[in-house]
Design a protein around this motif. Structure first.
Motif, PDB file in Angstrom:
ATOM      1  N   ALA A  43     -11.904  -0.701  10.336  1.00 19.78           N
ATOM      2  CA  ALA A  43     -13.042  -0.722   9.417  1.00 19.78           C
ATOM      3  C   ALA A  43     -13.473  -2.158   9.143  1.00 19.78           C
ATOM      4  N   PRO A  44     -14.776  -2.397   9.093  1.00 17.64           N
ATOM      5  CA  PRO A  44     -15.237  -3.754   8.788  1.00 17.64           C
ATOM      6  C   PRO A  44     -14.981  -4.098   7.327  1.00 17.64           C
ATOM      7  N   GLY A  45     -15.023  -5.362   7.024  1.00 13.34           N
ATOM      8  CA  GLY A  45     -14.845  -5.807   5.652  1.00 13.34           C
ATOM      9  C   GLY A  45     -13.486  -6.439   5.437  1.00 13.34           C
ATOM     10  N   ARG A  46     -13.322  -6.980   4.248  1.00 13.37           N
ATOM     11  CA  ARG A  46     -12.060  -7.633   3.896  1.00 13.37           C
ATOM     12  C   ARG A  46     -10.956  -6.589   3.854  1.00 13.37           C
ATOM     13  N   GLY A  47      -9.851  -6.880   4.496  1.00 14.19           N
ATOM     14  CA  GLY A  47      -8.758  -5.923   4.551  1.00 14.19           C
ATOM     15  C   GLY A  47      -7.465  -6.513   4.045  1.00 14.19           C
ATOM     16  N   VAL A  48      -6.573  -5.632   3.628  1.00 20.97           N
ATOM     17  CA  VAL A  48      -5.243  -6.009   3.172  1.00 20.97           C
ATOM     18  C   VAL A  48      -4.237  -5.132   3.906  1.00 20.97           C
ATOM     19  N   TYR A  49      -3.005  -5.599   3.964  1.00 15.46           N
ATOM     20  CA  TYR A  49      -1.959  -4.868   4.669  1.00 15.46           C
ATOM     21  C   TYR A  49      -0.820  -4.550   3.712  1.00 15.46           C
ATOM     22  N   LEU A  50      -0.215  -3.375   3.905  1.00  5.60           N
ATOM     23  CA  LEU A  50       0.950  -3.019   3.129  1.00  5.60           C
ATOM     24  C   LEU A  50       1.805  -2.030   3.905  1.00  5.60           C
ATOM     25  N   HIS A  51       3.096  -2.019   3.550  1.00  2.23           N
ATOM     26  CA  HIS A  51       4.015  -1.045   4.129  1.00  2.23           C
ATOM     27  C   HIS A  51       3.696   0.323   3.525  1.00  2.23           C
ATOM     28  N   ALA A  52       3.870   1.375   4.289  1.00  4.16           N
ATOM     29  CA  ALA A  52       3.639   2.730   3.777  1.00  4.16           C
ATOM     30  C   ALA A  52       4.923   3.250   3.121  1.00  4.16           C
ATOM     31  N   ARG A  53       5.452   2.456   2.188  1.00  2.00           N
ATOM     32  CA  ARG A  53       6.653   2.832   1.423  1.00  2.00           C
ATOM     33  C   ARG A  53       6.269   2.944  -0.045  1.00  2.00           C
ATOM     34  N   ALA A  54       6.966   3.807  -0.753  1.00  2.00           N
ATOM     35  CA  ALA A  54       6.631   4.067  -2.162  1.00  2.00           C
ATOM     36  C   ALA A  54       6.620   2.797  -3.002  1.00  2.00           C
ATOM     37  N   ALA A  55       7.619   1.927  -2.842  1.00  2.00           N
ATOM     38  CA  ALA A  55       7.701   0.707  -3.655  1.00  2.00           C
ATOM     39  C   ALA A  55       6.530  -0.230  -3.359  1.00  2.00           C
ATOM     40  N   CYS A  56       6.161  -0.352  -2.109  1.00  2.00           N
ATOM     41  CA  CYS A  56       5.050  -1.241  -1.737  1.00  2.00           C
ATOM     42  C   CYS A  56       3.716  -0.679  -2.214  1.00  2.00           C
ATOM     43  N   ILE A  57       3.558   0.626  -2.099  1.00  2.00           N
ATOM     44  CA  ILE A  57       2.329   1.268  -2.560  1.00  2.00           C
ATOM     45  C   ILE A  57       2.193   1.107  -4.070  1.00  2.00           C
ATOM     46  N   VAL A  81      -6.138   6.278  -2.255  1.00  2.00           N
ATOM     47  CA  VAL A  81      -5.438   5.565  -1.182  1.00  2.00           C
ATOM     48  C   VAL A  81      -3.936   5.795  -1.286  1.00  2.00           C
ATOM     49  N   VAL A  82      -3.404   5.760  -2.501  1.00  2.00           N
ATOM     50  CA  VAL A  82      -1.970   6.002  -2.705  1.00  2.00           C
ATOM     51  C   VAL A  82      -1.614   7.402  -2.221  1.00  2.00           C
ATOM     52  N   ALA A  83      -2.450   8.383  -2.530  1.00  2.00           N
ATOM     53  CA  ALA A  83      -2.185   9.757  -2.086  1.00  2.00           C
ATOM     54  C   ALA A  83      -2.235   9.847  -0.565  1.00  2.00           C
ATOM     55  N   GLU A  84      -3.156   9.108   0.053  1.00  2.00           N
ATOM     56  CA  GLU A  84      -3.267   9.095   1.514  1.00  2.00           C
ATOM     57  C   GLU A  84      -2.041   8.481   2.170  1.00  2.00           C
ATOM     58  N   LEU A  85      -1.479   7.441   1.555  1.00  2.00           N
ATOM     59  CA  LEU A  85      -0.350   6.730   2.142  1.00  2.00           C
ATOM     60  C   LEU A  85       1.005   7.298   1.744  1.00  2.00           C
ATOM     61  N   SER A  86       1.039   8.150   0.715  1.00  2.00           N
ATOM     62  CA  SER A  86       2.315   8.684   0.245  1.00  2.00           C
ATOM     63  C   SER A  86       2.932   9.598   1.289  1.00  2.00           C
ATOM     64  N   PRO A  87       4.254   9.570   1.390  1.00  3.31           N
ATOM     65  CA  PRO A  87       4.921  10.451   2.348  1.00  3.31           C
ATOM     66  C   PRO A  87       4.651  11.913   2.022  1.00  3.31           C
ATOM     67  N   THR A  88       4.497  12.719   3.064  1.00  4.98           N
ATOM     68  CA  THR A  88       4.212  14.138   2.863  1.00  4.98           C
ATOM     69  C   THR A  88       5.470  14.987   2.992  1.00  4.98           C
ATOM     70  N   ASP A  89       6.627  14.360   3.193  1.00  3.38           N
ATOM     71  CA  ASP A  89       7.859  15.117   3.383  1.00  3.38           C
ATOM     72  C   ASP A  89       8.698  15.162   2.101  1.00  3.38           C
ATOM     73  N   ASP A  90       8.043  15.239   0.949  1.00  5.43           N
ATOM     74  CA  ASP A  90       8.754  15.251  -0.327  1.00  5.43           C
ATOM     75  C   ASP A  90       9.671  16.459  -0.473  1.00  5.43           C
TER      76      ASP A  90
END
Length: 105
Positions: A43-57, A81-90
């Motif tokens: 996606a264009p625009g300013r971007g940020v990076y993060l791990h898809a882990r609960a603590a990082c989110i 965004v948090v819901a999108e990145l949260s693990p689905t195997d709860d």
């Protein structure tokens, strides 16, 4: 024997949740597009990076997005965004502890 061998550089990025530098391939990119946050590598625009882990989110949601994107971020957008990145195997742990339907224990 290894003379002349060129090693390819691996791009590194900093996780906005835990502030640890890691290979870009290990992180998820979130971009600011207009007034929305989009989870996308391209996606264009300013971007940020993060791990898809609960603590990082959680760290990113506490202010990492706004600080790193240099703009205000709507709480609803962060929640999406948090819901999108949260693990689905709860429910995996609960499923492992239940006995098989066919067992006689």
């Amino acid at each position: 024997a290894l003379r002349g061998l060129q090693l390819k550089a691996v791009p590194n990025r900093t996780c906005i949740g835990c502030r640890v530098v890691d290979a870009q391939a290990n992180l998820v990119r979130v971009a600011a597009s207009g007034d929305r946050l989009i989870v996308s590598r391209t996606a264009p625009g300013r971007g940020v990076y993060l791990h898809a882990r609960a603590a990082c989110i959680a760290g990113a949601a506490r202010g990492g997005f706004a600080r790193s994107l240099r703009r205000s971020v709507m709480p609803e957008d962060v929640k999406r965004v948090v819901a999108e990145l949260s693990p689905t195997d709860d429910n995996q742990e609960r499923n492992r502890s239940t006995p098989d339907a066919g067992s006689n224990t």
